[in-house]
Design a protein around this motif. Structure first.
Motif, PDB file in Angstrom:
ATOM      1  N   ASN A  61     -55.085  54.264  54.549  1.00 43.55           N
ATOM      2  CA  ASN A  61     -54.329  55.223  53.417  1.00 43.55           C
ATOM      3  C   ASN A  61     -52.775  54.893  53.866  1.00 43.55           C
ATOM      4  N   LEU A  62     -52.770  53.913  54.024  1.00 37.17           N
ATOM      5  CA  LEU A  62     -50.688  53.387  54.394  1.00 37.17           C
ATOM      6  C   LEU A  62     -50.820  53.223  53.429  1.00 37.17           C
ATOM      7  N   PRO A  63     -51.041  51.653  52.330  1.00 39.86           N
ATOM      8  CA  PRO A  63     -51.346  51.353  50.926  1.00 39.86           C
ATOM      9  C   PRO A  63     -51.101  52.619  50.058  1.00 39.86           C
ATOM     10  N   GLU A  64     -50.985  53.628  50.194  1.00 42.27           N
ATOM     11  CA  GLU A  64     -51.222  54.824  49.205  1.00 42.27           C
ATOM     12  C   GLU A  64     -49.699  55.163  48.921  1.00 42.27           C
ATOM     13  N   LEU A  65     -48.753  54.826  50.582  1.00 41.66           N
ATOM     14  CA  LEU A  65     -47.504  55.858  50.847  1.00 41.66           C
ATOM     15  C   LEU A  65     -47.150  54.614  50.770  1.00 41.66           C
ATOM     16  N   GLY A  66     -47.455  52.918  49.948  1.00 40.41           N
ATOM     17  CA  GLY A  66     -46.560  52.171  49.801  1.00 40.41           C
ATOM     18  C   GLY A  66     -46.781  50.960  50.954  1.00 40.41           C
ATOM     19  N   TYR A  67     -47.064  51.333  51.447  1.00 39.02           N
ATOM     20  CA  TYR A  67     -47.031  49.761  52.388  1.00 39.02           C
ATOM     21  C   TYR A  67     -47.870  48.734  52.100  1.00 39.02           C
ATOM     22  N   GLU A  68     -47.109  47.738  52.283  1.00 35.29           N
ATOM     23  CA  GLU A  68     -47.918  46.257  51.711  1.00 35.29           C
ATOM     24  C   GLU A  68     -47.889  45.082  52.988  1.00 35.29           C
ATOM     25  N   GLY A  69     -47.930  45.714  53.679  1.00 35.60           N
ATOM     26  CA  GLY A  69     -48.225  45.093  55.310  1.00 35.60           C
ATOM     27  C   GLY A  69     -48.189  45.807  56.835  1.00 35.60           C
ATOM     28  N   ILE A  70     -49.498  45.743  57.146  1.00 32.38           N
ATOM     29  CA  ILE A  70     -49.517  45.844  59.203  1.00 32.38           C
ATOM     30  C   ILE A  70     -49.727  45.340  60.053  1.00 32.38           C
ATOM     31  N   VAL A  71     -48.658  45.512  60.876  1.00 26.89           N
ATOM     32  CA  VAL A  71     -49.319  44.856  62.151  1.00 26.89           C
ATOM     33  C   VAL A  71     -50.166  45.857  62.895  1.00 26.89           C
ATOM     34  N   LEU A  72     -51.272  45.186  62.870  1.00 24.14           N
ATOM     35  CA  LEU A  72     -51.626  46.423  64.663  1.00 24.14           C
ATOM     36  C   LEU A  72     -52.076  45.947  66.203  1.00 24.14           C
ATOM     37  N   GLU A  73     -50.871  46.424  66.762  1.00 19.95           N
ATOM     38  CA  GLU A  73     -51.002  46.416  67.950  1.00 19.95           C
ATOM     39  C   GLU A  73     -52.389  47.001  68.849  1.00 19.95           C
ATOM     40  N   CYS A  74     -53.311  46.123  69.361  1.00 21.24           N
ATOM     41  CA  CYS A  74     -54.777  45.308  69.841  1.00 21.24           C
ATOM     42  C   CYS A  74     -54.691  45.433  71.292  1.00 21.24           C
ATOM     43  N   TYR A  75     -55.698  46.063  71.704  1.00 18.49           N
ATOM     44  CA  TYR A  75     -56.279  45.866  72.976  1.00 18.49           C
ATOM     45  C   TYR A  75     -56.676  44.268  73.336  1.00 18.49           C
TER      46      TYR A  75
END
Length: 339
Positions: A224-238
């Motif tokens: 749902n982040l794109p619906e909030l206007g986000y255009e890129g995502i960094v996922l901090e993973c295991y």
């Protein structure tokens, strides 16, 4: 005498006790009065850029800070630049400076304190003197953090301790330098002074999210982040960049984001780790779904770098190339990049 420019940002070093707790209130001009002997060795020119708790700094402020630094680096009368800054987001500002500015030609030194300047046991004077010495005595031409007698590369440093005077650590094996009677350079690969012009290389697209995954994370939060206007995502993973692929799998989520041209950068939540997306099935499926490895970049630095990349282009392959490039020492090129 050599002229050092002191730029004031605020932070604990400038804080006073109030009814609401400590908050910035001492001007940078007043701060240097606490280190009078320095004036026997250097000419200090001061400028207050802002007076804020660094928890209030935003990406737009990093642009303002970088612009001020650029102007002073291009001033031939200035030998080095020191910034007094709060510790909470000092590493963000130092990293953003290193990403945003090309041809840093002189020392750019961020410092501050864990204890407010007016408290007797403050570490402020020692850190500020060390920072001025690094700006005045060394040939380092990078954005660095000077704290507790150490010099750290801005793009490889994290605040690990909230209370201890050794607030910061590098994710490299050693700091750039250690400070005692002399300043001993440890890293043989530091960038050194030049006469080139410094310039601001683009801006920042603030519509980037940094999400730490955890057991029980609902993929819809990310989807749902794109619906909030986000255009890129960094996922901090295991671990090595691993994601859940069974219950609450993130694989479909990453595929959907890729189809929307939303880049997903994967970093490791292990401070001394890296995203090796070929190593485990749970990492390879993320890569096959369209995720980009952030290698051994700190998650905070990956966030800034993706903001910078998205300001330059929306082309997925171009963004990938930017993330893979080593702009300011943020990637350990001895062990990486690893795809």
């Amino acid at each position: 005498m050599k002229k050092i420019k002191i730029l004031g940002i605020g932070g604990t070093i400038s804080s006073l006790q109030s009814n609401e707790g400590f908050k910035p209130g001492i001007s940078v001009e007043s701060i240097i009065q606490y280190i009078p002997r320095v004036l026997e060795y250097y000419t200090l020119e001061v400028e207050e850029i802002m007076m804020v708790d660094s928890a209030n700094l935003q990406p737009e402020d990093w642009i303002i800070i970088a612009e001020k630094i650029k102007d002073n680096l291009n001033d031939v009368t200035v030998h080095g630049v020191v910034l007094t800054h709060g510790t909470d987001t000092m590493a963000y500002s130092a990293a953003a400076t290193s990403i945003l500015l090309r041809n840093i030609t002189k020392p750019v030194v961020f410092t501050g304190s864990q204890i407010p300047l007016e408290i007797f046991s403050s570490d402020a004077q020692r850190n500020l003197i060390d920072a001025i010495r690094v700006a005045g005595e060394t040939n380092i031409a990078e954005s660095v953090i000077v704290f507790n007698s150490k010099v750290y590369r801005g793009s490889r440093t994290i605040k690990l301790r909230e209370y201890d005077l050794s607030a910061f650590e590098t994710i490299d094996p050693f700091p750039l330098a250690e400070i005692s009677r002399t300043i001993d350079i440890i890293d043989p690969f530091i960038k050194t002074r030049s006469k080139a012009q410094t310039w601001l290389d683009g801006g920042l697209n603030v519509n980037v999210a940094l999400i730490k995954i955890f057991p029980g994370l609902d993929p819809k939060i990310i989807e749902n982040l794109p619906e909030l206007g986000y255009e890129g995502i960094v996922l901090e993973c295991y671990g090595a960049g691993n994601i859940p692929i069974l219950k609450r799998s993130l694989v479909k989520c990453i595929k959907n984001l890729r189809s929307m041209n939303i880049p997903v950068i994967i970093t490791s939540m292990c401070i001394y780790g890296r995203a090796e997306l070929y190593l485990y099935e749970t990492g390879k499926m993320a890569k096959d779904a369209g995720a980009i490895s952030g290698f051994d970049m700190l998650s905070e630095v990956a966030l800034i770098k993706l903001m910078w990349a998205l300001n330059k282009t929306n082309d997925f392959d171009e963004i990938k190339d930017i993330i893979y490039s080593n702009v300011a020492g943020e990637i350990n090129t001895v062990i990486g990049p690893l795809t």
